[in-house]
Design an enzyme around this catalytic site. Structure first.
Site, PDB file in Angstrom:
ATOM      1  N   ASP A  66      52.647 -61.525   0.074  1.00  0.00           N
ATOM      2  CA  ASP A  66      53.497 -61.163  -1.050  1.00  0.00           C
ATOM      3  C   ASP A  66      53.875 -62.458  -1.779  1.00  0.00           C
ATOM      4  OD1 ASP A  66      55.554 -60.406  -2.772  1.00  0.00           O
ATOM      5  OD2 ASP A  66      56.135 -58.744  -1.466  1.00  0.00           O
ATOM      6  N   PHE A 118      61.355 -59.537   2.523  1.00  0.00           N
ATOM      7  CA  PHE A 118      62.168 -58.701   1.645  1.00  0.00           C
ATOM      8  C   PHE A 118      62.221 -57.287   2.228  1.00  0.00           C
ATOM      9  CE2 PHE A 118      62.979 -56.234  -2.252  1.00  0.00           C
ATOM     10  CZ  PHE A 118      64.026 -56.963  -2.796  1.00  0.00           C
ATOM     11  N   ARG A 138      72.467 -68.019  -4.713  1.00  0.00           N
ATOM     12  CA  ARG A 138      71.051 -68.340  -4.937  1.00  0.00           C
ATOM     13  C   ARG A 138      70.835 -68.784  -6.383  1.00  0.00           C
ATOM     14  NH1 ARG A 138      66.263 -63.856  -4.441  1.00  0.00           N
ATOM     15  NH2 ARG A 138      67.340 -63.080  -6.293  1.00  0.00           N
ATOM     16  N   TYR A 148      58.020 -59.520 -13.196  1.00  0.00           N
ATOM     17  CA  TYR A 148      59.286 -59.619 -13.937  1.00  0.00           C
ATOM     18  C   TYR A 148      60.173 -60.758 -13.455  1.00  0.00           C
ATOM     19  CZ  TYR A 148      60.671 -56.785  -9.897  1.00  0.00           C
ATOM     20  OH  TYR A 148      60.858 -56.318  -8.624  1.00  0.00           O
ATOM     21  N   LYS A 149      59.730 -61.469 -12.404  1.00  0.00           N
ATOM     22  CA  LYS A 149      60.520 -62.607 -11.918  1.00  0.00           C
ATOM     23  C   LYS A 149      60.077 -63.858 -12.685  1.00  0.00           C
ATOM     24  CE  LYS A 149      61.562 -60.305  -7.604  1.00  0.00           C
ATOM     25  NZ  LYS A 149      61.057 -59.899  -6.293  1.00  0.00           N
TER      26      LYS A 149
HETATM   27  C1  PLP Z   1      61.411 -58.538  -5.811  1.00  0.00           C
HETATM   28  C2  PLP Z   1      60.661 -58.157  -4.611  1.00  0.00           C
HETATM   29  C3  PLP Z   1      60.227 -56.827  -4.405  1.00  0.00           C
HETATM   30  C4  PLP Z   1      60.621 -55.749  -5.380  1.00  0.00           C
HETATM   31  O1  PLP Z   1      59.740 -54.679  -5.408  1.00  0.00           O
HETATM   32  P1  PLP Z   1      59.722 -53.662  -6.624  1.00  0.00           P
HETATM   33  O2  PLP Z   1      58.963 -52.506  -6.139  1.00  0.00           O
HETATM   34  O3  PLP Z   1      59.066 -54.370  -7.785  1.00  0.00           O
HETATM   35  O4  PLP Z   1      61.144 -53.322  -6.975  1.00  0.00           O
HETATM   36  C5  PLP Z   1      59.471 -56.555  -3.288  1.00  0.00           C
HETATM   37  N1  PLP Z   1      59.140 -57.524  -2.401  1.00  0.00           N
HETATM   38  C6  PLP Z   1      59.544 -58.808  -2.566  1.00  0.00           C
HETATM   39  C7  PLP Z   1      59.147 -59.857  -1.570  1.00  0.00           C
HETATM   40  C8  PLP Z   1      60.322 -59.154  -3.665  1.00  0.00           C
HETATM   41  O5  PLP Z   1      60.751 -60.404  -3.814  1.00  0.00           O
END
Ligand code: PLP
Length: 398
Positions: free
Chosen positions: A185, A114, A357, A210-211
């Protein structure tokens, strides 16, 4: 199967006429969350004012909720804590891991990670200077790129676009053999599939709530540190609530006991009240059941879409063992197709450049939802219903 998925579905507020296939990006509202937040606002904040930090147990919430999330990711009680957002947790875990390998300078990640994880690592490298280096290779090349100069391997287990899943235990063993530490992660793993951070011997793990975990927009992230490292870790983000004695107000920083030191500042209480309501549902769920149902749903979706929509190319691994709980398809007009789907009540999302997705979340998604979504997708593609100017207009959030 011991999980009652009829009961878990009934625990979520799902709008009428919507098939929600985006719980991998923002989980839906647990019905009990609104009342729990209202009680936290009026009963705790309103009535108790500042005394609620003690009387309502606010100060321990990041630990209590960390233990409940820990059960879902194979972490022992007292090894997970909540706070901040995931990007901050990436920075914190990576900075601490680097400090534990002072004679090495290389961070390895993959190009499917990400972007925020990569950006945070890049920013940290710039701040550190001193020859630190971020290397990124293709996801398939990670294993061979683990070298003896590696300080930290930083990976996201499940690819946010394709759902491709890394072999966590294998990569940890390989990295440890090379003398490196590993930061995982779990943004698309926690609540999506069984994870065993302790069994796989992960050093650090981070993820958001939140996911799949349904804490609501802006819900705090979590961080796990292996107990064998927790007492050694020196937090780079050394905030007062990670201090051994925050209310001593010493000017010298002394890290708190174990995972407590990964706390930074004042925790988001209202957001954690929502997460509490979500965890009341998760407490009754077995991850093995979630995984079995998730595979059933994703397999049915792939079979259905491939039969009904030959123009879409599968962008996820075909072997369910090699993917997480989402399925992606490619189409050059992916954005417009997704907007047309959303207009008809099937909500997924679009990831640039061409990915449609769909997330599958057994707590509230059924086989009937899958069949409904396939039917709408077939209509949209078959009748080129997406081919309208309005569906091509990009909104800020895709
Ligand atoms: C959703 C996601 C994030 C988002 O980070 P936030 O700081 O919570 O906005 C970061 N890394 C990955 C791999 C994600 O899927």
């Amino acid at each position: 199967m011991t999980t009652d998925f009829t009961a878990t579905r009934a625990a979520f507020a799902l709008p009428e006429g919507v098939i929600y296939l985006d719980g991998n990006s923002l989980g839906p509202l647990p019905k009990a969350a609104a009342a729990r937040i209202a009680d936290c606002v009026t009963g705790e904040w309103g009535e108790m004012l500042i005394t609620a930090w003690n009387r309502a147990g606010w100060m321990e919430m990041p630990r209590r909720l960390g233990d409940r999330i820990g059960r879902l990711i194979g972490a022992a009680p007292g090894t997970v804590v909540l706070g901040d957002t995931l990007s901050i947790k990436v920075y914190q875990a990576l900075a601490s891991a680097l400090e534990l390998r002072p004679d090495r300078r290389v961070i390895l990640s993959d190009t499917g990670n990400f972007p925020s994880d990569i950006y945070m690592a890049d920013g940290l490298v710039r701040t550190l200077g001193q020859g630190y280096e971020l290397r990124t290779v293709a996801p398939e090349a990670v294993e061979d790129a683990i070298s003896l100069d590696l300080a930290v391997l930083m990976l996201t287990e499940v690819d946010y676009r394709s759902g491709r899943r890394h072999d966590m235990a294998r990569l940890i063993a390989k990295a440890h053999d090379a003398g490196a530490l590993v930061v995982w992660d779990l943004a698309h793993s926690a609540g999506a599939l069984p994870v065993d951070v302790a069994g796989a011997d992960a050093d650090f793990a981070i993820g958001c709530t939140y996911k799949y975990l349904n804490s609501g927009p802006g819900g705090p992230a979590f961080i796990y540190v292996a107990p064998r490292l927790a007492a050694e870790v020196r937090p780079a983000l050394s905030g007062w609530l990670g201090h051994e004695a925050p209310f001593a107000f010493d000017t010298d920083y002394r890290p708190g006991a174990g995972i407590e030191r990964m706390r930074v500042g004042t925790p988001p209480i209202l957001q954690m009240a929502a997460l509490e309501a979500a965890m009341d549902i998760w407490d009754r769920v077995e991850m093995a059941d979630v995984r079995a149902r998730s595979i059933e749903l994703t397999e049915a979706f792939i079979t259905g879409v491939e039969a009904a929509c030959p123009g879409l190319a599968l962008a996820s691994p075909r072997d369910p063992e090699r993917r997480g709980s989402q399925v992606s398809f490619r189409h050059p007009e992916g954005y417009a197709i997704m907007q047309a789907l959303i207009a008809r009540g099937v909500i997924g999302d679009f990831r640039a450049p061409d990915i449609l997705r769909f997330g599958f979340t057994p707590l509230y998604t059924t086989l009937a939802d899958v069949e409904g979504a396939v039917a709408v997708l077939a209509e949209v593609i078959g009748g080129a219903l997406w081919d309208r100017e309005a569906f091509r207009r990009r909104a800020p959030v895709t």
